[in-house]
Design a protein around this motif. Structure first.
Motif, PDB file in Angstrom:
ATOM      1  N   THR A 179       7.615 -82.505  40.813  1.00 16.04           N
ATOM      2  CA  THR A 179       8.698 -83.466  40.991  1.00 16.04           C
ATOM      3  C   THR A 179       9.449 -83.185  42.282  1.00 16.04           C
ATOM      4  O   THR A 179       9.932 -82.064  42.506  1.00 16.04           O
ATOM      5  CB  THR A 179       9.665 -83.421  39.794  1.00 16.04           C
ATOM      6  OG1 THR A 179      10.820 -84.194  40.091  1.00 16.04           O
ATOM      7  CG2 THR A 179      10.075 -81.995  39.451  1.00 16.04           C
ATOM      8  N   ALA A 180       9.531 -84.174  43.144  1.00 15.75           N
ATOM      9  CA  ALA A 180      10.154 -83.987  44.452  1.00 15.75           C
ATOM     10  C   ALA A 180      11.673 -83.953  44.381  1.00 15.75           C
ATOM     11  O   ALA A 180      12.332 -83.647  45.373  1.00 15.75           O
ATOM     12  CB  ALA A 180       9.711 -85.108  45.401  1.00 15.75           C
ATOM     13  N   ALA A 181      12.236 -84.244  43.220  1.00 16.14           N
ATOM     14  CA  ALA A 181      13.692 -84.250  43.085  1.00 16.14           C
ATOM     15  C   ALA A 181      14.286 -82.863  43.278  1.00 16.14           C
ATOM     16  O   ALA A 181      15.465 -82.732  43.622  1.00 16.14           O
ATOM     17  CB  ALA A 181      14.094 -84.806  41.725  1.00 16.14           C
ATOM     18  N   VAL A 182      13.493 -81.813  43.052  1.00 15.26           N
ATOM     19  CA  VAL A 182      14.008 -80.447  43.177  1.00 15.26           C
ATOM     20  C   VAL A 182      13.774 -79.875  44.573  1.00 15.26           C
ATOM     21  O   VAL A 182      14.148 -78.741  44.838  1.00 15.26           O
ATOM     22  CB  VAL A 182      13.351 -79.526  42.126  1.00 15.26           C
ATOM     23  CG1 VAL A 182      13.671 -80.000  40.716  1.00 15.26           C
ATOM     24  CG2 VAL A 182      11.842 -79.449  42.313  1.00 15.26           C
ATOM     25  N   TRP A 183      13.148 -80.647  45.461  1.00 15.94           N
ATOM     26  CA  TRP A 183      12.914 -80.159  46.815  1.00 15.94           C
ATOM     27  C   TRP A 183      14.211 -80.103  47.599  1.00 15.94           C
ATOM     28  O   TRP A 183      15.110 -80.933  47.410  1.00 15.94           O
ATOM     29  CB  TRP A 183      11.936 -81.073  47.554  1.00 15.94           C
ATOM     30  CG  TRP A 183      10.553 -81.102  46.995  1.00 15.94           C
ATOM     31  CD1 TRP A 183      10.038 -80.304  46.021  1.00 15.94           C
ATOM     32  CD2 TRP A 183       9.501 -81.998  47.373  1.00 15.94           C
ATOM     33  NE1 TRP A 183       8.735 -80.632  45.764  1.00 15.94           N
ATOM     34  CE2 TRP A 183       8.377 -81.663  46.575  1.00 15.94           C
ATOM     35  CE3 TRP A 183       9.396 -83.028  48.293  1.00 15.94           C
ATOM     36  CZ2 TRP A 183       7.175 -82.348  46.686  1.00 15.94           C
ATOM     37  CZ3 TRP A 183       8.204 -83.716  48.405  1.00 15.94           C
ATOM     38  CH2 TRP A 183       7.105 -83.375  47.612  1.00 15.94           C
ATOM     39  N   SER A 184      14.283 -79.158  48.525  1.00 12.44           N
ATOM     40  CA  SER A 184      15.392 -79.132  49.470  1.00 12.44           C
ATOM     41  C   SER A 184      15.173 -80.226  50.510  1.00 12.44           C
ATOM     42  O   SER A 184      14.094 -80.811  50.611  1.00 12.44           O
ATOM     43  CB  SER A 184      15.470 -77.765  50.149  1.00 12.44           C
ATOM     44  OG  SER A 184      14.270 -77.505  50.877  1.00 12.44           O
ATOM     45  N   THR A 185      16.194 -80.507  51.294  1.00 12.01           N
ATOM     46  CA  THR A 185      16.090 -81.576  52.299  1.00 12.01           C
ATOM     47  C   THR A 185      14.961 -81.349  53.304  1.00 12.01           C
ATOM     48  O   THR A 185      14.201 -82.279  53.606  1.00 12.01           O
ATOM     49  CB  THR A 185      17.428 -81.737  53.037  1.00 12.01           C
ATOM     50  OG1 THR A 185      18.450 -82.064  52.083  1.00 12.01           O
ATOM     51  CG2 THR A 185      17.337 -82.848  54.079  1.00 12.01           C
TER      52      THR A 185
END
Length: 252
Positions: A179-185
């Motif tokens: 899930t990309a929602a937990v990636w940093s900017t």
């Protein structure tokens, strides 16, 4: 392909080992969600859909283009020069130089995960939904294939730097299943737009499930996967062209 099937014991062992690798990667996702119920707004059932799309498309790309990883060996051995003697494009010869049938079981794991993910999640099927799923499967496979071509182009400069490119090719595949929602900017920029891994499975899955995307990655970007294909292939072919022009031969 015929020679791979000639030694049945080895062939079955190769198929089995490839399946085990796929199952272990699926087990990693299950173990992660065994500790938490929801991660990045997705449950395990929803992430299974993401994993299925990404793993299936990567496995298909790996089946037909993954042996581009052998380019550093060809360069060091000087056998790449033989490709120049044939009246066919160098990249086409490299892509068709080998097909590893053992990767079929890996694709089977991805296909099974995709089918299960589609069946256990609530998806409102319509013409646009079917079109989005078909478009995603085709475009995601093309994106992963372009990653192998990009990595091959970089190898003309690195020669023995496969670990560097693997961080983007196989690391990108791993990122595509999460899930990309937990990636940093910075990761959202790198694997969301430079190497569009988020568009291979995560954002299309959100669109199929009717879920909103995280900040910076709205789910309507799922329809932009053809643009991502054009970008990553332009990037990959540009790197390949630079690498070929840089190559001076094996010295044999």
């Amino acid at each position: 392909m015929r020679s791979q099937r000639s030694y049945r014991s080895n062939f079955i062992t190769d198929l089995s080992s490839s399946a085990v690798v796929g199952l272990i990667e699926l087990a990693e996702v299950w173990l992660l969600f065994h500790q938490v119920t929801v991660l990045g707004g997705l449950t395990f059932r929803q992430v299974l859909l993401v994993f299925g799309v990404a793993d299936l498309c990567f496995s298909i790309a790996d089946l037909f283009v993954g042996h581009c990883d052998n380019l550093p060996t060809y360069i060091r051995a000087g056998t790449l020069d033989v490709f120049y003697l044939r009246p066919q494009p160098l990249l086409l010869q490299l892509m068709t130089s080998d097909i590893s049938l053992r990767r079929l079981t890996r694709a089977g794991i991805g296909l099974a995960s995709l089918v299960i993910g589609l069946s256990i999640n609530e998806i409102h099927w319509s013409t646009s939904t079917v079109l989005l799923l078909a478009l995603t499967l085709v475009c995601a496979t093309a994106i992963f294939a372009a990653m192998f071509v990009w990595a091959a182009g970089v190898q003309f400069f690195l020669i023995q730097g496969a670990e560097f490119t693997n961080a983007f090719v196989y690391g990108g595949r791993y990122a595509a299943t999460q899930t990309a929602a937990v990636w940093s900017t910075p990761l959202k920029v790198l694997f969301g737009f430079v190497f569009p891994m988020a568009l291979t499975a995560y954002l299309p899955a959100l669109r199929l499930l009717g879920l909103p995307g995280p900040a910076g990655l709205p789910n309507w970007l799922a329809w932009c996967t053809p643009l991502a294909v054009l970008w990553i292939w332009a990037f990959a072919l540009g790197m390949w062209r630079l690498g070929v022009r840089h190559y001076q031969g094996g010295g044999g």
